[in-house]
Design an enzyme around this catalytic site. Structure first.
Site, PDB file in Angstrom:
ATOM      1  N   CYS A  86       0.869  -1.091  -0.201  1.00  0.00           N
ATOM      2  CA  CYS A  86      -0.065  -0.113   0.004  1.00  0.00           C
ATOM      3  C   CYS A  86       0.796   1.309   0.269  1.00  0.00           C
ATOM      4  O   CYS A  86       0.519   2.372  -0.763  1.00  0.00           O
ATOM      5  CB  CYS A  86      -0.987   0.108   1.221  1.00  0.00           C
ATOM      6  SG  CYS A  86      -2.226  -1.507   1.422  1.00  0.00           S
ATOM      7  N   ARG A 169      -8.059  -4.628  -2.837  1.00  0.00           N
ATOM      8  CA  ARG A 169      -7.357  -3.409  -3.881  1.00  0.00           C
ATOM      9  C   ARG A 169      -8.653  -3.135  -5.080  1.00  0.00           C
ATOM     10  O   ARG A 169      -8.229  -3.755  -6.136  1.00  0.00           O
ATOM     11  CB  ARG A 169      -6.164  -3.594  -4.520  1.00  0.00           C
ATOM     12  CG  ARG A 169      -5.064  -3.733  -3.485  1.00  0.00           C
ATOM     13  CD  ARG A 169      -3.571  -3.908  -3.743  1.00  0.00           C
ATOM     14  NE  ARG A 169      -2.866  -4.524  -2.862  1.00  0.00           N
ATOM     15  CZ  ARG A 169      -2.215  -3.965  -1.701  1.00  0.00           C
ATOM     16  NH1 ARG A 169      -2.507  -2.498  -1.409  1.00  0.00           N
ATOM     17  NH2 ARG A 169      -1.513  -4.507  -1.006  1.00  0.00           N
TER      18      ARG A 169
HETATM   19  C1  BEZ Z   1       0.651  -4.646   1.783  1.00  0.00           C
HETATM   20  O1  BEZ Z   1       1.611  -4.633   2.044  1.00  0.00           O
HETATM   21  O2  BEZ Z   1      -0.028  -3.647   1.424  1.00  0.00           O
HETATM   22  C2  BEZ Z   1      -0.387  -5.718   2.286  1.00  0.00           C
HETATM   23  C3  BEZ Z   1       0.034  -6.927   2.078  1.00  0.00           C
HETATM   24  C4  BEZ Z   1      -0.724  -8.008   2.461  1.00  0.00           C
HETATM   25  C5  BEZ Z   1      -1.822  -8.096   3.033  1.00  0.00           C
HETATM   26  C6  BEZ Z   1      -2.323  -6.714   3.401  1.00  0.00           C
HETATM   27  C7  BEZ Z   1      -1.572  -5.391   2.971  1.00  0.00           C
END
Ligand code: BEZ
Length: 284
Positions: A86, A169
């Site tokens: 993110c 997402r």
């Molecule tokens: C992230 O790195 O944004 C992420 C990865 C797995 C689950 C939730 C967020």
């Protein structure tokens, strides 16, 4: 003697337990069906009016989509603040925000986190994080706080098979009239491709402005697809009259040139139907 006395008692207990378990499963199934499924599964579709909501964001309160009338909107969700994928996405969005703004498009982000978490995360990104040569990246578009999941549920951003506590997402493209025009969903593990988000936006704007469609892997400047003939007469005319600038392989597969200059400077459109609507209208 003792055993024969115990036997009916054991059978009765087993029966009671089985009945209890069965009832519990039935009740939880009914609860899931009645309470959760409709909320979680509701998902605006292409052509639907974008669901309305009021929300607190990092840029103040917003009334969605009314506040952005006349603009395209990309409403996107991310799973959580302070997570690496993110963070890379927000830095990229922050860097590329002027490109979307130049396309008359407002970015609006969302996650199931609170306002103070959002503020702290965006400050950390600006102060500490470097990624692919980007640093001091400031996010100036609104990021919605949605701890109650009210907005996330309205937009089908909670997909329990992936996570029931984090939004996937999701990306919603909403046009200047507040209509959902495209949606793309990615799993938690995959960062989005921003070239594709921009390409999709330009493709829809081009389709609207010039009443054309865009073929596979289209990039601005490539040939575009002319709406197929909607009647036998139109098909015959098209093949015989050789419309200027239009190349037809067959009556249903016609392309024409649309320069990068034309894509970058579309005519102003007023109350025009989406190109995909007119594609199915018979052409006489
Ligand atoms: C992230 O790195 O944004 C992420 C990865 C797995 C689950 C939730 C967020």
């Amino acid at each position: 003697m003792c055993n024969s006395l115990k036997q009916p008692h054991f059978t009765f207990t087993l029966l009671l337990r089985t009945t209890f378990n069965f009832t519990a499963i039935l009740i939880s199934k009914i609860m899931i069906e009645q309470n959760q499924t409709p909320e979680i599964m509701s998902l605006p579709r292409i052509g639907d009016k974008a669901p309305e909501f009021k929300a607190i964001t990092t840029q103040g309160e917003i009334n969605f989509p009314a506040d952005y009338q006349g603009k395209w909107i990309i409403l996107f969700s991310h799973p959580a603040d302070f997570t690496p994928v993110c963070t890379s996405e927000f830095m990229t969005f922050a860097k590329r925000a002027p490109e979307f703004s130049a396309l008359n498009c407002q970015l609006v982000g969302l996650s199931i986190d609170g306002l103070y978490s959002h503020i702290a995360w965006l400050r950390t990104i600006k102060d500490k994080i470097e990624f692919k040569g980007m640093k001091n990246m400031e996010v100036t578009f609104p990021l919605i706080e949605d701890i109650t999941m009210e907005v996330a549920k309205k937009y089908g951003m909670i997909q329990p098979g992936e996570s029931s506590t984090k939004a996937v997402r999701a990306v919603f493209f909403i046009d200047p009239k507040g209509i959902v025009r495209a949606l793309i969903y990615y799993p938690l593990s995959m960062g989005r491709n921003f070239d594709e988000l921009k390409r999709a936006l330009i493709a829809m704007q081009t389709a609207d402005a010039y009443n054309v469609a865009t073929p596979a892997d289209w990039q601005p400047g490539d040939d575009v697809i002319v709406p197929p003939a909607g009647s036998c007469g139109a098909a015959k005319n098209r093949m015989e009259s050789k419309e200027e600038g239009v190349t037809c392989n067959d009556w249903f597969f016609c392309t024409k040139k649309l320069s990068l200059e034309q894509v970058n400077n579309p005519p102003k459109i007023k109350n025009q139907q989406h190109a995909y609507e007119s594609l199915s209208v018979p052409q006489h």
